[in-house]
Design a protein around this motif. Structure first.
Motif, PDB file in Angstrom:
ATOM      1  N   ALA A 197      -9.345   4.335  19.630  1.00 20.98           N
ATOM      2  CA  ALA A 197     -10.804   4.488  19.567  1.00 20.98           C
ATOM      3  C   ALA A 197     -11.184   5.954  19.379  1.00 20.98           C
ATOM      4  O   ALA A 197     -10.674   6.827  20.079  1.00 20.98           O
ATOM      5  CB  ALA A 197     -11.427   3.950  20.844  1.00 20.98           C
ATOM      6  N   TYR A 198     -12.072   6.202  18.425  1.00 23.48           N
ATOM      7  CA  TYR A 198     -12.595   7.554  18.179  1.00 23.48           C
ATOM      8  C   TYR A 198     -14.082   7.549  18.477  1.00 23.48           C
ATOM      9  O   TYR A 198     -14.784   6.580  18.200  1.00 23.48           O
ATOM     10  CB  TYR A 198     -12.344   7.977  16.726  1.00 23.48           C
ATOM     11  N   SER A 199     -14.572   8.670  19.022  1.00 24.61           N
ATOM     12  CA  SER A 199     -15.976   8.728  19.428  1.00 24.61           C
ATOM     13  C   SER A 199     -16.924   8.857  18.241  1.00 24.61           C
ATOM     14  O   SER A 199     -18.093   8.531  18.329  1.00 24.61           O
ATOM     15  CB  SER A 199     -16.207   9.885  20.403  1.00 24.61           C
ATOM     16  N   ASN A 242     -18.329  -2.759  29.849  1.00 21.55           N
ATOM     17  CA  ASN A 242     -18.732  -1.887  30.962  1.00 21.55           C
ATOM     18  C   ASN A 242     -19.229  -2.666  32.179  1.00 21.55           C
ATOM     19  O   ASN A 242     -19.589  -2.071  33.187  1.00 21.55           O
ATOM     20  CB  ASN A 242     -19.846  -0.925  30.507  1.00 21.55           C
ATOM     21  N   GLY A 268     -22.155   3.286  24.980  1.00 18.78           N
ATOM     22  CA  GLY A 268     -22.427   2.229  24.002  1.00 18.78           C
ATOM     23  C   GLY A 268     -23.841   1.704  24.031  1.00 18.78           C
ATOM     24  O   GLY A 268     -24.100   0.549  23.684  1.00 18.78           O
ATOM     25  N   HIS A 273     -13.207  -2.579  16.977  1.00 19.13           N
ATOM     26  CA  HIS A 273     -12.156  -3.102  17.855  1.00 19.13           C
ATOM     27  C   HIS A 273     -12.157  -4.633  17.825  1.00 19.13           C
ATOM     28  O   HIS A 273     -11.093  -5.275  17.743  1.00 19.13           O
ATOM     29  CB  HIS A 273     -12.406  -2.593  19.279  1.00 19.13           C
ATOM     30  N   GLY A 309     -14.051   2.839  15.855  1.00 19.64           N
ATOM     31  CA  GLY A 309     -15.022   3.363  16.813  1.00 19.64           C
ATOM     32  C   GLY A 309     -14.681   2.971  18.242  1.00 19.64           C
ATOM     33  O   GLY A 309     -13.545   2.611  18.545  1.00 19.64           O
ATOM     34  N   SER A 310     -15.682   3.021  19.118  1.00 19.81           N
ATOM     35  CA  SER A 310     -15.479   2.875  20.558  1.00 19.81           C
ATOM     36  C   SER A 310     -14.739   1.595  20.945  1.00 19.81           C
ATOM     37  O   SER A 310     -14.853   0.563  20.275  1.00 19.81           O
ATOM     38  CB  SER A 310     -16.835   2.921  21.272  1.00 19.81           C
ATOM     39  N   GLY A 364     -16.070  -2.064  20.756  1.00 20.08           N
ATOM     40  CA  GLY A 364     -17.115  -2.081  19.737  1.00 20.08           C
ATOM     41  C   GLY A 364     -16.757  -2.998  18.584  1.00 20.08           C
ATOM     42  O   GLY A 364     -15.721  -3.670  18.589  1.00 20.08           O
ATOM     43  N   ALA A 418     -20.460  -3.370  24.502  1.00 22.67           N
ATOM     44  CA  ALA A 418     -20.488  -2.357  25.560  1.00 22.67           C
ATOM     45  C   ALA A 418     -20.991  -2.952  26.882  1.00 22.67           C
ATOM     46  O   ALA A 418     -20.483  -2.612  27.954  1.00 22.67           O
ATOM     47  CB  ALA A 418     -21.368  -1.186  25.149  1.00 22.67           C
TER      48      ALA A 418
END
Length: 314
Positions: free
Chosen positions: A177-179, A97, A64, A156, A149-150, A153, A93
């Motif tokens: 989530a799709y990359s 993370n 991200g 979401h 998306g992620s 992100g 992100a």
């Protein structure tokens, strides 16, 4: 005589225009995505408008944008020739993370562009309105699957905000989530999910072609030319914009920051930049200086609250 020669030399030195800065812009993502497009559009306009004599773009993808951000911050202390693009996704992100390097470790310069989110279903779906989708969500949150998306992100976050506004426990949402945008779009078009959420531009051509049905947008006001209500019009207090920004390295002097800000502002006000925004469907959300820093601080606090609601941040 010597004094006159010295005065003449000083005058001529003052008259020489300052050399345009050379920049290297880090796009902390793979080529082709939104951050990469932003960096390469900056590259083109900065050079075409003679704001910079040479601009290079480097891609440092991963996590991200946090991998590129950490590398950028550690390698560019006091370097006034290095820039990095980022945005809302990076804010999420960093939090999800628990990244050791944050936006406090660089020098935010300006918010450049923004795009509102869109909620869609495949044209074959029995769901025809946002009210019907929300009713299904209230009835059984897990039975409504969302493609975006992620994790953590902006997409979401958008679903989490919608659920909370509808009185649904955000931790119960079934978010997939799709990359990449292409993968998410294929899942929506193939009816593998109930609904999809992404930037309006991602879905525009499919909506116009009639293969997707646009249910709502996350703008505060109706968008000209878009035949869909805002979530606020649907009675849901949700407003969300996926914005992109540019930052410089840490430990810059006030003079260095001012010079970079002036270059970026000149680029953002140029006719070519405005044409690029129109061609790409990006909104002009330029905001610099203390006003941008205040807005960024507010966004980080709000995003942390939503991610806690969703259960992605403790």
């Amino acid at each position: 005589m010597k004094h006159r020669i010295l005065a003449a030399l000083l005058a001529s030195a003052i008259a020489v225009p300052a050399m345009a800065a050379d920049y290297t812009i880090i796009a902390p993502a793979n080529p082709g995505g939104g951050w990469d497009q932003t960096a390469r559009t900056m590259q083109q306009v900065l050079q075409d408008e003679k704001i910079s004599s040479s601009v290079q773009v480097q891609n440092v993808p991963g996590a991200g944008g946090t991998i590129g951000l950490a590398q950028f911050a550690s390698q560019n202390k006091g370097n006034a020739n290095a820039l990095i693009v980022g945005g809302y996704v990076m804010v999420g992100a960093i939090l999800t993370n628990n990244a050791p390097v944050t936006l406090k470790d660089v020098t935010p310069i300006a918010r450049l562009t923004g795009e509102y989110e869109a909620i869609v279903v495949p044209a074959s779906s029995e769901i025809e309105t946002i009210d019907q989708l929300v009713a299904k969500l209230k009835e059984n949150p897990g039975a409504v699957s969302w493609a975006g998306g992620s994790a953590g992100g902006v997409d979401h976050i958008g679903v989490g905000m919608l659920a909370k506004a509808a009185g649904v426990d955000p931790t119960k949402i079934n978010y997939i989530a799709y990359s990449g945008g292409g993968e998410a779009l294929a899942a929506i078009l193939g009816s593998q999910v109930t609904a999809g959420i992404s930037g309006l531009g991602e879905f525009q051509s499919q909506v116009e072609a009639g293969t997707l049905r646009l249910l709502a947008v996350t703008s505060p006001e109706p968008i000209e030319g878009i035949e869909a209500p805002t979530l606020k019009e649907a009675g849901l207090d949700v407003e969300l914009q996926n914005w992109r920004m540019v930052a410089a390295g840490p430990d810059l002097s006030a003079e260095q920051k001012a010079a970079i800000t002036a270059d970026v502002e000149k680029m953002a006000k140029s006719a070519e930049w405005q044409e690029q925004l129109k061609a790409k469907g990006w909104s002009d959300t330029f905001l610099a200086g203390d006003a941008f820093q205040a807005q960024l601080d507010k966004e980080i606090t709000a995003t942390e609250a939503v991610l806690k609601d969703i259960g992605l941040v403790k």
